[in-house]
Design an enzyme around this catalytic site. Sequence first.
Site, mmCIF file in Angstrom:
data_model
loop_
_atom_site.group_PDB
_atom_site.id
_atom_site.type_symbol
_atom_site.label_atom_id
_atom_site.label_comp_id
_atom_site.label_asym_id
_atom_site.label_seq_id
_atom_site.Cartn_x
_atom_site.Cartn_y
_atom_site.Cartn_z
ATOM 1 N N TYR A 53 0.819 -1.220 0.000
ATOM 2 C CA TYR A 53 0.000 0.000 0.000
ATOM 3 C C TYR A 53 0.855 1.274 0.000
ATOM 4 C CZ TYR A 53 -3.652 -3.297 1.546
ATOM 5 O OH TYR A 53 -4.506 -4.356 1.672
ATOM 6 N N HIS A 111 0.762 -11.738 1.798
ATOM 7 C CA HIS A 111 -0.292 -11.023 1.058
ATOM 8 C C HIS A 111 -0.984 -11.925 0.023
ATOM 9 C CE1 HIS A 111 -1.404 -6.618 -0.037
ATOM 10 N NE2 HIS A 111 -2.434 -7.410 -0.212
HETATM 11 P P1 NAD Z 1 -14.272 -1.912 1.019
HETATM 12 O O1 NAD Z 1 -15.233 -2.978 0.675
HETATM 13 O O2 NAD Z 1 -13.941 -1.687 2.451
HETATM 14 O O3 NAD Z 1 -14.835 -0.619 0.337
HETATM 15 C C1 NAD Z 1 -14.337 0.659 0.624
HETATM 16 C C2 NAD Z 1 -15.143 1.657 -0.216
HETATM 17 O O4 NAD Z 1 -16.538 1.500 0.065
HETATM 18 C C3 NAD Z 1 -14.799 3.089 0.165
HETATM 19 O O5 NAD Z 1 -13.697 3.537 -0.575
HETATM 20 C C4 NAD Z 1 -16.095 3.816 -0.208
HETATM 21 O O6 NAD Z 1 -16.133 4.077 -1.579
HETATM 22 C C5 NAD Z 1 -17.153 2.778 0.122
HETATM 23 N N1 NAD Z 1 -17.753 2.956 1.470
HETATM 24 C C6 NAD Z 1 -17.170 2.777 2.687
HETATM 25 N N2 NAD Z 1 -18.058 2.981 3.671
HETATM 26 C C7 NAD Z 1 -19.226 3.324 3.077
HETATM 27 C C8 NAD Z 1 -20.504 3.664 3.568
HETATM 28 N N3 NAD Z 1 -20.783 3.676 4.877
HETATM 29 N N4 NAD Z 1 -21.483 3.971 2.663
HETATM 30 C C9 NAD Z 1 -21.235 3.944 1.330
HETATM 31 N N5 NAD Z 1 -20.035 3.613 0.804
HETATM 32 C C10 NAD Z 1 -19.044 3.299 1.672
HETATM 33 O O7 NAD Z 1 -12.944 -2.174 0.133
HETATM 34 P P2 NAD Z 1 -11.373 -2.179 0.359
HETATM 35 O O8 NAD Z 1 -10.860 -0.878 0.832
HETATM 36 O O9 NAD Z 1 -10.781 -2.737 -0.862
HETATM 37 O O10 NAD Z 1 -11.164 -3.271 1.518
HETATM 38 C C11 NAD Z 1 -11.009 -2.934 2.875
HETATM 39 C C12 NAD Z 1 -9.599 -3.181 3.347
HETATM 40 O O11 NAD Z 1 -9.199 -4.531 3.100
HETATM 41 C C13 NAD Z 1 -8.538 -2.355 2.601
HETATM 42 O O12 NAD Z 1 -8.513 -1.011 2.989
HETATM 43 C C14 NAD Z 1 -7.301 -3.138 2.936
HETATM 44 O O13 NAD Z 1 -6.835 -2.810 4.232
HETATM 45 C C15 NAD Z 1 -7.801 -4.573 2.869
HETATM 46 N N6 NAD Z 1 -7.536 -5.238 1.569
HETATM 47 C C16 NAD Z 1 -6.799 -6.383 1.551
HETATM 48 C C17 NAD Z 1 -6.536 -7.033 0.352
HETATM 49 C C18 NAD Z 1 -5.729 -8.306 0.341
HETATM 50 O O14 NAD Z 1 -5.340 -8.768 -0.728
HETATM 51 N N7 NAD Z 1 -5.456 -8.886 1.479
HETATM 52 C C19 NAD Z 1 -7.010 -6.518 -0.854
HETATM 53 C C20 NAD Z 1 -7.762 -5.337 -0.813
HETATM 54 C C21 NAD Z 1 -8.026 -4.730 0.393
#
Ligand code: NAD
Length: 283
Positions: A53, A111
């Site tokens: 990240y 990861h």
């Molecule tokens: P997420 O499903 O948490 O979606 C985040 C998005 O949803 C925000 O950017 C916003 O647009 C929307 N959102 C958030 N709260 C909302 C609300 N209350 N109402 C309406 N829309 C809303 O997706 P993400 O960020 O990809 O996943 C969460 C976390 O998981 C990441 O920040 C990261 O730390 C982790 N992650 C890990 C991997 C992995 O390969 N291990 C991959 C991707 C993400």
Amino acid sequence: MDIINSYFELADGNRMPREGFGVYKITDQTILNQSIQAAYQTGYRLFDTAQMYGNEAMLGNALKDLDVNRDELFITTKVSEANQGYDQTVKSVQQSLKDLQLEYVDLLLVHWPIHQHFFETWRAFEDLKKMGLTKSIGTSNYGMGHLQLLATKAREMPTVNQLERHPWFNQSAMIKFDQDNHIITQAWAPLGRGRMMSNPSLVSIAESHEKSVAQVILRWQLQSDIAFIPKSSHTERIQENASIFDFELTSDEIKQIDSLNQNTRISQEPELVYELGHQYPHN
Ligand code: NAD
């Protein structure tokens, strides 16, 4: 029950908050500081980052800014594909800790599975835990085959497997496999990156509980008995996403949400990453 008091006990005896806060794509120091402040004040204690990240140093600054006892926080980071292999893993985790300004992380994840350094990376993880640089070790994006392969040589198995999971990709078989093997599934993209907020079934369930669609999705994650880490950089949404402990979905509503499954991923196919040794361009 509320966000601060909702924990899972991991197979190694450590505790992990059920709901945490993801910081993927938050790469502005001011926004990250504000988001972490708002999340901490709301009751989030788990903060999830990754070497990939590019914001570990920023998260380190934001955590320092919080000025709270280290044992109040649960910090996760992940070793990227490029840093896999025994020596490189150890070196990269030492660098992550330097950037995070921490002496240890609470959870260290691989990861993505890659075949090139599959066992050596895990051997480094087991040693990093013994060295006290992480309290717990786990995996991310590992399928059943990857975990079974790992079990042929591991001295210690992962306590957590972080997976893509949302109503369009509900991973029921994988969650059951993790449960049967004492591994906590932790959902990433638990909100499906916000892509299903106008789904009519979800909107109708949300209206009947006077909650938002995001809250209904996260409550479904909670009632699925898994951990999850939504991301937002807006204070109201950060609070909204934690306010899910005061209502309950009926079993019919759970079934309705389960039936939205399309088996479609937002991100990469782990089997291809395993084969290629790195993530690949995708939509
Ligand atoms: P997420 O499903 O948490 O979606 C985040 C998005 O949803 C925000 O950017 C916003 O647009 C929307 N959102 C958030 N709260 C909302 C609300 N209350 N109402 C309406 N829309 C809303 O997706 P993400 O960020 O990809 O996943 C969460 C976390 O998981 C990441 O920040 C990261 O730390 C982790 N992650 C890990 C991997 C992995 O390969 N291990 C991959 C991707 C993400």
